[in-house]
Write an enzyme that holds these catalytic residues in place. Sequence first.
Site, PDB file in Angstrom:
ATOM      1  N   GLU A 200    -103.715  27.207 -52.656  1.00 21.11           N
ATOM      2  CA  GLU A 200    -105.025  27.351 -52.003  1.00 21.11           C
ATOM      3  C   GLU A 200    -106.145  27.407 -53.038  1.00 21.11           C
ATOM      4  O   GLU A 200    -107.327  27.366 -52.703  1.00 21.11           O
ATOM      5  CB  GLU A 200    -105.056  28.605 -51.114  1.00 21.11           C
TER       6      GLU A 200
ATOM      7  N   CYS B 251     -96.900  32.824 -54.156  1.00 24.58           N
ATOM      8  CA  CYS B 251     -96.972  33.806 -55.241  1.00 24.58           C
ATOM      9  C   CYS B 251     -96.053  34.988 -54.948  1.00 24.58           C
ATOM     10  O   CYS B 251     -94.848  34.795 -54.861  1.00 24.58           O
ATOM     11  CB  CYS B 251     -98.422  34.222 -55.484  1.00 24.58           C
TER      12      CYS B 251
ATOM     13  N   HIS C 273    -100.659  29.094 -56.817  1.00 24.21           N
ATOM     14  CA  HIS C 273    -101.592  29.243 -55.694  1.00 24.21           C
ATOM     15  C   HIS C 273    -102.138  27.901 -55.246  1.00 24.21           C
ATOM     16  O   HIS C 273    -103.160  27.443 -55.754  1.00 24.21           O
ATOM     17  CB  HIS C 273    -102.765  30.141 -56.117  1.00 24.21           C
TER      18      HIS C 273
END
Lengths: 204, 378, 260
Positions: A188, A80, A186
């Site tokens: 994650e 990001c 993202h």
Amino acid sequence: MITIIDYGLGNIRAFVNLYERLNVQTKIARFPSDFNGATKLILPGVGAFDYAMTLLNQSGIQGELERLVLQDGVPVLGICVGMQILGKSSDEGVLPGLGWIDGQVRLFDASKIPFKTRLPHMGWNTIKPMQENPLLNGLNEESRFYFLHSYYFDCADETETIATAEYGLRYACAVNKKNVYGVQFHPEKSHSNGIRLLHNFARL
Amino acid sequence: MKRPYQICSNCVMDTSDSRISFDKNGGCDHCNDFYEKVKPNWHPDERSRKELEAIAARIRSFGKDQEFDSILGLSGGADSSYMLHLAVKEFGLRPLVFHVDGGWNSEIAVNNIQVLVDKLGLDLYTEVINWEEMRDFQLAYFKSGVPHIDIPQDHAFIATLYNFAEKYNIRYILNGGNVSTEGVRNPMEWLYYGTDMPQIWDIIRQFGTIKMETYPFSSIFKHKIYLSYIKRVKVIKPLNYVPYVKSEAMQFLQREYGWKPYPQKHFESRFTKFYEGFWLPERFGFDTRRVQYSSLILTGQMTREEALEKLKKPAYDPETIDDEFSYIATKLNISVDELRHYFTMPKKFYWDYKNIVSVFVVGAKILKALGVEKSIKR
Amino acid sequence: MLYPRIIPCLLVHKRGLYKTVRFKDHKYVGDPINAVKIFNEKEVDELIVLDIDATTHGSEPDYRMIENLAVECRMPLCYGGGIKTRAQAERIFGLGVEKIALSSISVENPAVVPEIAERVGNQSVVVVIDVRKSSISGGYEICTHNGMKPTGKPPGEFAMAMENSGCGEIVVNSVDQDGVMKGYDLNLIQRIREVISIPMTVLGGAGSLDDICAVIKRHGIIGAAAGSLFVFKGKYRAVLISYPNRAEKERLFKKVFQMS
């Protein structure tokens, strides 16, 4: 050892948790000495470009980071805003970025976005791999990831764009130059595709 | 003196069942009991199917003015799922379908319950066990050191079943137990009775810390005697009347309903997966796969070689076991160290606590003599 | 293309999950951790968890619980309940939570919104506005403390003020439609949507995927949150966690975007 850079921004815990489930050991680095034994680096980030660069500059780890990445060739993955600061500079602020990948960070042209809520680009969107890259192996057909950003990376060298996404325009959402990788989304927080991508990075 | 290791020459039960006995050919008492007592009475053929049709007709007729004519507990596992399909699609029954949520549902279980209930157009009841009570109950069992720590979940199921049956005045219970895959029963030493209330109360008294206010309890007396003999509630096991080949049934469920298979039997519950896959084999040396595979061997659905090959690998996944261990501890609100302590503490068994095992043993003998129950649980 | 977000919303009360109807009639639904784990396995777009006790009792957020929930989420998690200070917010972010939701405090002490947003960025600060129809005026008004304290404030103005002070997302929660499962309050949604330009998520009233479809059709990219819809099943309100799978979502979005 995968080393997650803690310079004050980004969801560090999410990476730790995710890798733990994959039985991949991680370490969090706040000081230069924490980087001993780092074989891979994760550079997270949320929020604003200038704020990220300010924190990074203040953290005292930039020197070590540059040595590892530019001299030792340790793979690094910017996430990001962590990807955006890999570039030269941003429309969002005044500070220069790390300049490891040639690109300029620009504000989305809201007039081109066909939705009532234009910014930020928030939610699940598809990515389109532009070339074979080990980072992107094994993603499912839909290749959806979670995005949350108002600025995008305008990559100067097309060959360094490894995936694009569409939001008002088609832009680079994943970049790679030698050992430097960046993803705008993202991983994650992107379920199985994200887990796969982060696992790919660990296994590079 | 420790008994020398021996494994049955026919199935894969071995001396981890400390009461196993072998005949001169090396065959075990589980096999012999199956061949002598169970198999002759089990014939999933046309005749049997007609028997089931007759029973179904009685069920439909008896319950025709009621909301439900039967009751069935749906765990999301293969047996109860296939049984539900049979009951509704092939025998036109209208069961009250319930699910007991003990706080450990896997996503697969939840998916499977949903797809079945949706496609069959049924309405579901759930009993959500208060988690703080379930947690304390489960921890009490861990602290007691006994093998049968899944009783809190098992008992909740049995009690809910009978509570619903009584509440809705349902005469017929559909039970997914079956000879095809359960011809060999888990030894009592491994998995003790879930309705021995004196034992349950003893363990709660010694190790429980909170009052069990909403948890559904039901004693063996209530359901085997009161409900069976006074309210005349009958238990039917439909899967025994028709050919039930597990692998085919699972494929059918997948095709027809979008049902998802589990890595192993009873893995609908995350706790049971941990319990049967790791806790029981690693702490006690009791591997329930031996019982399951032996049952399949006896009914020709698995070869002994296949079973032995599978048993070479652990029942748990070494890649994920640390996470699972950690999740169990987190969910029970204890530290990983505390859980490890329970894992390594001295072993206890059902006989170390108050019990009415003699009642069960005598009761089982009576029921066997009456021809009501066939296979041994010893 | 970008898809609208479909977001389960869970309420925590006395450490357990509960569902309410019009913010009352609390029904126990089970343990939070396993529910969140299942939603994660169902690959939900995002998850909202609100602790409805923390504010009313003035207690600290249950950090241990929050941490345990965050560990299970491979999707963005938004936590709300009892957050009053920047320090609390930062602590929660440190546990692995993406967004924090401010509700009562945004009314009592609006300065806390920019205070937190400056540090972590607007995108991580969500303001939840509980709205109901005033019994006095018949118009919409905001209420706080789990619907117990009416404020008389109209939601549209408040939403604009929140946007201006740096919050990154507004969640509009209809108290009157909560748990009723007869559709979102489209009127209320329209009113607020017209006056803000930051992302919006709507909550309260969804009873079926059609209701979600309806709100997406009308507003395009929006967050459609629901509690009862993803937790209850059927006329006996059996507790069973559900969420549209990939195929169902595709069908839903195709239906909406082709027709609009």
